[in-house]
Design a protein around this motif. Structure first.
Motif, PDB file in Angstrom:
ATOM      1  N   UNK A   2       6.389  -3.403  45.428  1.00 39.96           N
ATOM      2  CA  UNK A   2       7.289  -3.862  44.376  1.00 39.96           C
ATOM      3  C   UNK A   2       8.211  -4.933  44.953  1.00 39.96           C
ATOM      4  N   UNK A   3       8.329  -6.041  44.255  1.00 42.39           N
ATOM      5  CA  UNK A   3       9.293  -7.077  44.635  1.00 42.39           C
ATOM      6  C   UNK A   3      10.198  -7.357  43.449  1.00 42.39           C
ATOM      7  N   UNK A   4      11.466  -7.499  43.741  1.00 40.85           N
ATOM      8  CA  UNK A   4      12.461  -7.855  42.728  1.00 40.85           C
ATOM      9  C   UNK A   4      12.996  -9.230  43.073  1.00 40.85           C
ATOM     10  N   UNK A   5      12.862 -10.156  42.161  1.00 46.24           N
ATOM     11  CA  UNK A   5      13.410 -11.491  42.412  1.00 46.24           C
ATOM     12  C   UNK A   5      14.422 -11.831  41.340  1.00 46.24           C
ATOM     13  N   UNK A   6      15.475 -12.497  41.760  1.00 43.98           N
ATOM     14  CA  UNK A   6      16.552 -12.863  40.851  1.00 43.98           C
ATOM     15  C   UNK A   6      16.480 -14.350  40.571  1.00 43.98           C
ATOM     16  N   UNK A   7      16.737 -14.729  39.324  1.00 47.58           N
ATOM     17  CA  UNK A   7      16.736 -16.135  38.930  1.00 47.58           C
ATOM     18  C   UNK A   7      17.855 -16.432  37.968  1.00 47.58           C
TER      19      UNK A   7
ATOM     20  N   UNK B  81       8.807 -19.205  36.625  1.00 42.88           N
ATOM     21  CA  UNK B  81       7.380 -18.973  36.392  1.00 42.88           C
ATOM     22  C   UNK B  81       6.579 -19.067  37.685  1.00 42.88           C
ATOM     23  N   UNK B  82       6.835 -20.089  38.501  1.00 36.93           N
ATOM     24  CA  UNK B  82       6.073 -20.265  39.741  1.00 36.93           C
ATOM     25  C   UNK B  82       6.275 -19.089  40.691  1.00 36.93           C
ATOM     26  N   UNK B  83       7.526 -18.617  40.803  1.00 39.88           N
ATOM     27  CA  UNK B  83       7.836 -17.546  41.751  1.00 39.88           C
ATOM     28  C   UNK B  83       7.187 -16.232  41.320  1.00 39.88           C
ATOM     29  N   UNK B  84       7.290 -15.926  40.045  1.00 41.61           N
ATOM     30  CA  UNK B  84       6.684 -14.694  39.534  1.00 41.61           C
ATOM     31  C   UNK B  84       5.164 -14.755  39.680  1.00 41.61           C
ATOM     32  N   UNK B  85       4.590 -15.877  39.290  1.00 34.92           N
ATOM     33  CA  UNK B  85       3.128 -16.009  39.342  1.00 34.92           C
ATOM     34  C   UNK B  85       2.611 -15.878  40.768  1.00 34.92           C
ATOM     35  N   UNK B  86       3.318 -16.466  41.731  1.00 39.92           N
ATOM     36  CA  UNK B  86       2.886 -16.376  43.130  1.00 39.92           C
ATOM     37  C   UNK B  86       2.874 -14.923  43.601  1.00 39.92           C
ATOM     38  N   UNK B  87       3.964 -14.198  43.384  1.00 37.80           N
ATOM     39  CA  UNK B  87       4.040 -12.809  43.848  1.00 37.80           C
ATOM     40  C   UNK B  87       3.054 -11.927  43.097  1.00 37.80           C
ATOM     41  N   UNK B  88       2.874 -12.210  41.809  1.00 37.89           N
ATOM     42  CA  UNK B  88       1.888 -11.436  41.049  1.00 37.89           C
ATOM     43  C   UNK B  88       0.493 -11.684  41.607  1.00 37.89           C
ATOM     44  N   UNK B  89       0.223 -12.935  41.972  1.00 32.77           N
ATOM     45  CA  UNK B  89      -1.068 -13.261  42.554  1.00 32.77           C
ATOM     46  C   UNK B  89      -1.299 -12.612  43.905  1.00 32.77           C
ATOM     47  N   UNK B  90      -0.202 -12.242  44.579  1.00 35.52           N
ATOM     48  CA  UNK B  90      -0.303 -11.546  45.865  1.00 35.52           C
ATOM     49  C   UNK B  90      -0.411 -10.033  45.676  1.00 35.52           C
ATOM     50  N   UNK B  91      -0.561  -9.619  44.429  1.00 37.41           N
ATOM     51  CA  UNK B  91      -0.775  -8.203  44.145  1.00 37.41           C
ATOM     52  C   UNK B  91       0.492  -7.373  44.001  1.00 37.41           C
ATOM     53  N   UNK B  92       1.634  -8.021  43.859  1.00 35.72           N
ATOM     54  CA  UNK B  92       2.895  -7.286  43.760  1.00 35.72           C
ATOM     55  C   UNK B  92       3.236  -6.953  42.307  1.00 35.72           C
TER      56      UNK B  92
END
Length: 538
Positions: free
Chosen positions: A105-110, A133-144
């Motif tokens: 699980x990763x939590x990112x703030x924007x 969008x870019x940050x979420x998509x990257x982490x989602x693509x890494x399986x998070x």
């Protein structure tokens, strides 16, 4: 007001290890943070926010420790922020650390609020949407699993609802699992939070979980969190005991009990709620904080009763003056002794101490309490001294010794060093004891001399620890001539008790409290119960 019932399993998200540590004086070592995380896992929270994995050496050590543990109930969440401008998400070092971290699980703030876009990060609104969008998509693509924290959401909502929704929609469309609506400044009121959350749930709740992250600057952290749940939020973020920057975060300890006992929302596994008080005290102890006695549900005074009518009521039916069963949250009922107490209180306290009290003795004890509290005594915080008072009034008191005299010498030398020496002269039976001890304060020295004198006759007292020492001036207008109240907390490793002394001389008041703290343990029915250390410091 239209409310949306939660459609997803409810989640508790504890941010004590990251957001909580931003409060003044809050600091834990990596090992201590691991202990807190383990305790929260035992309690049954779903998510534990551990911080940014590589922000400093302590965090690196913590994440190494966390990775080696097996978690029963909780998932560990790593925290970060959206990519830097002019850097691709996959090339952003901070996002790469989150991607490579063991946490699922990763939590990112924007950013969400136009004021921050203009004054802080200095990007235009369209660029900010791309950062999200870019940050979420990257982490989602890494399986998070990605939890997106919309910072300053409610300020942004009041400023520009349409843009605030666009920020959330950008995160959802990029793959965010959870949208956290943050009241970062703690500026919002409950109805404002409710209405905004209800709108977000209606717009995006079919695509993502909606969460609330409240701060307590307006005193509404708990209320805002509960209203958000009523409006459809299915995750609540907060900190244990409400610690955090400025006035603190929403108190997850209170929220957890309110959810289950008031709103019928189970957020902990079976038996978890009964560990709430234990967990609250554990965190305060590690942080070296004095637990807030008035804290709802888990505070020492949360189920304390003082007035005679209240005490009579709970004796007949606890529901008359208690909104929930104390044991449901792992707490206990406390009957306080004061000038407001009735005979029933005295009888109950006496029974707990193994002292037999008849009606006449109970009435006499009440009158004695009234007299002493008029002089400055405060038996609510001094249960040991009250027990000894009852024993004296009923003839059940056995003195530790007979005092001949005590003397304290405090000497400051030319180099600034202060030394304290105490001498006591006492009689135990027909034997006279004279002992001298040095200490780093008058109470420490007196305690050392007294223990040395009575150790042979009362060996168990050598192991009782004086855990706290508190001094209060009762009439500051009299300056150095004011009456002083001293309260000492002592412990045998299993229970803690308080004793009190009152005098115009602070050392005399301390001596009175010190003697009561030790005498309580050697009364009939209590002898030989001790385990601990030595007194120090007062």
């Amino acid at each position: 007001m239209t409310d949306t019932a939660p459609t997803r399993p409810f989640e508790l998200y504890d941010a004590t290890l990251r957001d909580g540590m931003q409060g003044e004086g809050m600091s834990l070592s990596a090992d201590e943070k691991l202990r807190v995380a383990t305790k929260l896992d035992e309690l049954g929270v779903h998510l534990i926010e551990a911080g940014f994995p590589a922000s400093n050496p302590k965090e690196q050590e913590l994440f190494g420790l966390l990775a080696g543990e097996t978690w029963t109930n909780a998932q560990i969440a790593a925290f970060g922020m959206t990519r830097r401008r002019d850097v691709r998400a996959e090339d952003d070092p901070a996002l790469r650390i989150l991607a490579d971290c063991f946490c699922a699980v990763t939590t990112i703030v924007g950013k969400t609020w136009g004021l921050h876009l203009e004054k802080v990060v200095r990007v235009d609104r369209e660029e900010n949407l791309r950062l999200i969008a870019d940050s979420v998509a990257f982490l989602r693509g890494e399986g998070k699993r990605v939890i997106y924290d919309a910072e300053h959401f409610f300020d942004a909502w009041r400023d520009d609802e349409a843009y605030a929704l666009r920020c959330l929609r950008a995160a959802v469309e990029a793959g965010a699992d959870t949208l956290t609506l943050c009241d970062t400044n703690g500026s919002s009121l409950p109805l404002q939070v409710h209405d905004a959350v209800a709108r977000v749930v209606a717009e995006l709740g079919a695509h993502a979980r909606v969460a609330i992250h409240a701060h307590d600057d307006a005193g509404c952290g708990v209320a805002n969190s509960l209203l958000a749940v009523q409006a459809g939020a299915t995750q609540v973020q907060g900190t244990t005991n409400g610690i955090g920057e400025r006035t603190g975060n929403a108190n997850l300890t209170t929220i957890t009990a309110d959810l289950e006992l008031k709103m019928g929302i189970r957020s902990l596994p079976d038996g978890g709620l009964a560990r709430l008080t234990e967990t609250s005290l554990f965190v305060d102890e590690l942080l070296n904080r004095t637990p807030r006695a008035s804290q709802p549900y888990v505070g020492r005074n949360a189920f304390a009763h003082k007035g005679g009518l209240h005490i009579a009521g709970i004796r007949n039916d606890a529901r008359t003056f208690e909104h929930v069963d104390p044991e449901a949250v792992g707490n206990s009922r406390e009957v306080l002794v004061s000038e407001l107490a009735g005979k029933g209180t005295v009888v109950e306290k006496a029974a707990a101490a193994g002292v037999e009290v008849d009606d006449a003795q109970a009435a006499r004890i009440i009158e004695r309490v009234k007299e002493l509290e008029h002089r400055g005594y405060h038996f609510e915080a001094a249960d040991a001294s009250f027990e000894l008072l009852m024993r004296r009034e009923t003839g059940a008191y056995e003195p530790l010794f007979t005092l001949e005299s005590w003397r304290v010498i405090v000497e400051q030398r030319a180099g600034g060093q202060v030394e304290t020496e105490a001498t006591i002269k006492i009689w135990i039976g027909d034997e006279r004891f004279v002992r001298t001890a040095e200490g780093n304060g008058p109470v420490h020295a007196l305690d050392g001399a007294l223990r040395a004198a009575i150790a042979q006759v009362h060996p168990h007292l050598a192991d009782i620890e004086l855990a706290d020492f508190r001094v209060r001036i009762l009439d500051s207008t009299k300056g150095t001539d004011a009456v002083t109240r001293v309260i000492i907390d002592a412990t045998d490793g299993r229970e803690t008790w308080g004793s009190i002394g009152v005098s115009g001389n602070v050392i005399a008041a301390s001596w009175e409290a010190l003697v009561d703290s030790l005498a309580r343990s050697e009364q009939p029915g209590r002898r030989g119960v001790a385990a601990g250390g030595a007194a120090a410091g007062a």
